[in-house]
Design a protein around this motif. Structure first.
Motif, PDB file in Angstrom:
ATOM      1  N   ARG A  11      48.534 116.932  34.142  1.00  0.00           N
ATOM      2  CA  ARG A  11      49.929 116.610  34.791  1.00  0.00           C
ATOM      3  C   ARG A  11      50.114 117.745  35.836  1.00  0.00           C
ATOM      4  NH1 ARG A  11      53.854 116.334  29.955  1.00  0.00           N
ATOM      5  NH2 ARG A  11      52.888 118.606  29.967  1.00  0.00           N
ATOM      6  N   GLU A  12      50.385 118.804  35.608  1.00  0.00           N
ATOM      7  CA  GLU A  12      50.594 119.788  36.559  1.00  0.00           C
ATOM      8  C   GLU A  12      49.889 119.867  37.931  1.00  0.00           C
ATOM      9  OE1 GLU A  12      50.773 120.484  33.305  1.00  0.00           O
ATOM     10  OE2 GLU A  12      52.780 120.480  33.026  1.00  0.00           O
ATOM     11  N   HIS A  13      48.533 119.538  37.664  1.00  0.00           N
ATOM     12  CA  HIS A  13      47.436 119.525  38.790  1.00  0.00           C
ATOM     13  C   HIS A  13      48.153 118.383  39.647  1.00  0.00           C
ATOM     14  CE1 HIS A  13      43.137 119.903  40.405  1.00  0.00           C
ATOM     15  NE2 HIS A  13      44.163 119.968  41.059  1.00  0.00           N
ATOM     16  N   GLY A  36      41.533 124.431  38.465  1.00  0.00           N
ATOM     17  CA  GLY A  36      41.536 123.355  39.577  1.00  0.00           C
ATOM     18  C   GLY A  36      42.899 123.457  40.239  1.00  0.00           C
ATOM     19  N   ILE A  37      44.047 123.904  39.686  1.00  0.00           N
ATOM     20  CA  ILE A  37      45.362 124.143  40.204  1.00  0.00           C
ATOM     21  C   ILE A  37      45.248 125.367  41.183  1.00  0.00           C
ATOM     22  CG2 ILE A  37      47.953 124.643  39.903  1.00  0.00           C
ATOM     23  CD1 ILE A  37      47.611 123.109  37.103  1.00  0.00           C
ATOM     24  N   GLY A  38      44.248 126.308  40.859  1.00  0.00           N
ATOM     25  CA  GLY A  38      44.097 127.531  41.562  1.00  0.00           C
ATOM     26  C   GLY A  38      43.606 126.787  42.947  1.00  0.00           C
ATOM     27  N   ALA A 293      50.973 110.662  34.993  1.00  0.00           N
ATOM     28  CA  ALA A 293      51.287 111.338  36.229  1.00  0.00           C
ATOM     29  C   ALA A 293      50.078 111.069  36.908  1.00  0.00           C
ATOM     30  CB  ALA A 293      51.633 112.835  36.172  1.00  0.00           C
ATOM     31  N   GLN A 294      48.651 111.434  36.363  1.00  0.00           N
ATOM     32  CA  GLN A 294      47.700 111.333  37.050  1.00  0.00           C
ATOM     33  C   GLN A 294      47.175 109.701  37.771  1.00  0.00           C
ATOM     34  OE1 GLN A 294      48.394 113.082  34.453  1.00  0.00           O
ATOM     35  NE2 GLN A 294      46.537 114.103  33.917  1.00  0.00           N
ATOM     36  N   VAL A 295      47.936 108.850  37.182  1.00  0.00           N
ATOM     37  CA  VAL A 295      47.824 107.477  37.880  1.00  0.00           C
ATOM     38  C   VAL A 295      49.084 106.961  38.816  1.00  0.00           C
ATOM     39  CG1 VAL A 295      46.053 106.525  36.845  1.00  0.00           C
ATOM     40  CG2 VAL A 295      48.277 106.454  35.672  1.00  0.00           C
ATOM     41  N   VAL A 296      50.277 107.609  38.538  1.00  0.00           N
ATOM     42  CA  VAL A 296      51.325 107.305  39.044  1.00  0.00           C
ATOM     43  C   VAL A 296      51.693 107.939  40.412  1.00  0.00           C
ATOM     44  CG1 VAL A 296      53.961 107.244  38.938  1.00  0.00           C
ATOM     45  CG2 VAL A 296      52.553 106.365  36.914  1.00  0.00           C
ATOM     46  N   LEU A 297      51.432 109.219  40.552  1.00  0.00           N
ATOM     47  CA  LEU A 297      51.804 110.314  41.418  1.00  0.00           C
ATOM     48  C   LEU A 297      50.941 109.760  42.664  1.00  0.00           C
ATOM     49  CD1 LEU A 297      52.895 113.633  40.008  1.00  0.00           C
ATOM     50  CD2 LEU A 297      54.244 111.566  40.685  1.00  0.00           C
ATOM     51  N   PRO A 298      49.583 109.582  42.523  1.00  0.00           N
ATOM     52  CA  PRO A 298      48.678 109.260  43.695  1.00  0.00           C
ATOM     53  C   PRO A 298      49.152 107.816  44.378  1.00  0.00           C
ATOM     54  CG  PRO A 298      47.388 109.850  41.943  1.00  0.00           C
ATOM     55  CD  PRO A 298      48.784 109.923  41.284  1.00  0.00           C
ATOM     56  N   ARG A 299      50.022 107.091  43.687  1.00  0.00           N
ATOM     57  CA  ARG A 299      50.454 105.698  44.191  1.00  0.00           C
ATOM     58  C   ARG A 299      51.897 105.735  45.081  1.00  0.00           C
ATOM     59  NH1 ARG A 299      50.896 101.277  40.662  1.00  0.00           N
ATOM     60  NH2 ARG A 299      51.075 100.335  42.480  1.00  0.00           N
ATOM     61  N   MET A 300      52.504 107.132  44.824  1.00  0.00           N
ATOM     62  CA  MET A 300      53.765 107.079  45.337  1.00  0.00           C
ATOM     63  C   MET A 300      53.732 107.468  46.867  1.00  0.00           C
ATOM     64  SD  MET A 300      56.645 109.806  43.501  1.00  0.00           S
ATOM     65  CE  MET A 300      57.855 110.381  44.580  1.00  0.00           C
ATOM     66  N   PHE A 363      41.678 115.894  38.750  1.00  0.00           N
ATOM     67  CA  PHE A 363      42.492 116.721  38.240  1.00  0.00           C
ATOM     68  C   PHE A 363      42.144 117.613  36.825  1.00  0.00           C
ATOM     69  CE2 PHE A 363      45.016 113.219  40.019  1.00  0.00           C
ATOM     70  CZ  PHE A 363      45.489 113.731  41.134  1.00  0.00           C
ATOM     71  N   HIS A 364      42.396 118.755  36.870  1.00  0.00           N
ATOM     72  CA  HIS A 364      41.806 119.647  36.030  1.00  0.00           C
ATOM     73  C   HIS A 364      42.884 119.702  34.868  1.00  0.00           C
ATOM     74  CE1 HIS A 364      38.503 122.002  38.133  1.00  0.00           C
ATOM     75  NE2 HIS A 364      39.066 120.965  38.983  1.00  0.00           N
ATOM     76  N   ALA A 365      42.325 119.455  33.444  1.00  0.00           N
ATOM     77  CA  ALA A 365      43.476 119.612  32.403  1.00  0.00           C
ATOM     78  C   ALA A 365      42.932 120.824  31.686  1.00  0.00           C
ATOM     79  CB  ALA A 365      43.046 118.640  31.450  1.00  0.00           C
TER      80      ALA A 365
END
Ligand code: AMP
Ligand code: GLY
Length: 425
Positions: A11-13, A36-38, A293-300, A363-365
């Protein structure tokens, strides 16, 4: 602007990736982050529950806005600590995060303000709970009041299971103090839909819908997990459902919190069940869903920093929230054996295939950098998201993208988004 994100999961990624798309942002930090976030942010070695250290970091590094991704720090009052020091922060204060932090609170709120939800009773002692369960109808649902990593919900088919459940939650305290109080709830049936929203205390703006797959195995078998995949939008979230929820659930929740003196600013995640009697609230969360978040944010379409700021400043009514007219599917790549027992530390190969792509993402978990290599470091390792013109196309694209990644004990479900077929038939 300089942004700090608190959390370390997929989610944070996704939040960090979306923030990185903003022209207004020069630098992103994430505490504690992951490998990944790094790649898009500077990871800071401070834990999400170390509020004073995080606030000190924000002050020393002139952070313009801190975004709290996770539930534990929100429920613990991180926003209050930041605000007391004059720091700008996105998320609900402690007295509002209780909407997620206490199921007894949220059920009482819904009852008081006539927000549709399952019938329930609350118990503080195992004896009283058991006496009630003697004469209940089965199946029935037991819920630990507090946060329990999403695992404090027991669906009990028989009286025996329910008695065992009370012992587990309240006597042996499997989930610690979160089981001091339990909610016993009517069992409902129907489709589940996740709806996320931005809230500024008064105004609520609904994001596109999504659906999670919580069970570990294909065909919704096996144990409950943090989530094995998601798709967005949900074809079951019709205009009629949307209209009903707008009338009876969304604004009603925001107004109820305000009326209780618990103004809510941040994300409200509505876990809905579409029952034969209409949509009902299963639960509230006070943060983005993971992996929703990983499917909603890429569509925003919006610059997310504008939206975060509008929530903090109370100007969300000025924002026109927009989503692409397409679909996204996220397939979680986990370590075989999750959620029980699994090995970690395997090298992840193929990540470079995702660099610079804007129709599919990784997205890395649970990953970490060891001697220059990225290795698996958790049960849920990666979330592979792909977009498509519609859900069928997005699903095909997502599964194709999962083939680009290899690690030794890679495990995934093969039916994420399969419910779509029922709609198309
Ligand atoms: P919660 O953490 O409250 O969302 O519960 C976790 C999962 O348990 C939900 O996603 C549902 O699948 C299931 N669940 C929770 N409450 C009920 C209920 N009253 N009736 C049927 N299933 C439920
Ligand atoms: N995916 C469900 C949650 O984030 O709680």
């Amino acid at each position: 602007m300089k942004i700090l994100i608190v959390g370390s999961g997929g989610r944070e990624h996704a939040i960090a990736w979306k923030v990185s798309q903003s022209d207004r942002v020069d630098k992103i930090y994430c505490a504690p982050g992951n490998a990944g976030i790094g790649q898009i942010a500077e990871c800071v070695d401070i834990g999400a529950m170390e509020f004073d250290k995080l606030a000190e970091f924000a002050k020393n590094n002139a952070i313009d806005l801190t975004i709290i991704g996770m539930d534990d720090p929100l429920v613990g009052g991180i926003v209050d600590v930041f605000e007391a020091q004059g720091l700008k922060v996105f998320g609900p204060r402690k007295n509002a995060a209780i909407l997620e932090g206490s199921k007894a609170f949220s059920k009482d709120l819904m009852k008081k303000y006539n927000i549709p939800t399952a019938a329930y009773e609350t118990f503080n002692s195992p004896e009283e709970a058991k006496a009630y369960l003697e004469t209940s109808k089965y199946p029935i649902v037991l819920k630990a009041d507090g946060l329990a990593l999403g695992k404090g919900v027991l669906i009990c088919n028989t009286k025996e299971e329910a008695m065992d459940g009370v012992n587990e939650l309240m006597v042996s305290k499997k989930f610690g103090d979160s089981g001091n109080t339990i909610v016993v709830e009517e069992f409902m049936t129907g489709r589940e839909v996740s709806v996320l929203s931005f809230v500024d205390g008064n105004t609520i703006k609904i994001m596109t819908s999504a659906q999670d797959h919580k069970r570990a195995g294909d065909g919704d078998t096996g144990l409950n997990t943090g989530g094995m995949g998601t798709f967005s939008p949900s074809p079951f979230y019709t205009e009629e459902v949307d209209e009903f929820c707008k009338k009876h659930i969304y604004q009603a929740t925001v107004d109820a919190m305000k009326a209780e003196g618990r103004e809510f600013k941040g994300i409200i995640f509505f876990g809905l069940m579409l029952t034969s009697e209409g949509p009902k609230v299963l639960e509230y969360n006070a943060r983005f869903g993971d992996p929703e978040a990983q499917v909603v944010l890429p569509r925003m379409k919006n610059d997310i920093v504008d939206v975060f700021e509008a929530c903090v400043n109370g100007t969300l009514d000025k924002i026109d929230l927009e989503f692409e007219d397409n679909a996204a599917v996220c397939v979680v790549l986990a370590s075989d054996g999750y959620p029980v027992k699994y090995e970690k530390g395997f090298e992840i190969k193929g990540l470079e295939n995702f660099e610079g792509k804007d129709s599919y993402f990784v997205f890395h978990a649970g990953s970490k950098l060891v001697d220059g290599k990225i290795v698996t470091n958790g049960g849920r390792v990666l979330g592979v998201t792909a977009k498509g013109e519609n859900l069928v196309e997005a699903r095909a694209n997502a599964y194709k993208a999962t083939e680009l990644i290899e690690f030794d004990n890679k495990y995934m479900r093969h039916d994420i988004g399969k419910a779509i077929d029922e709609v198309n038939e």
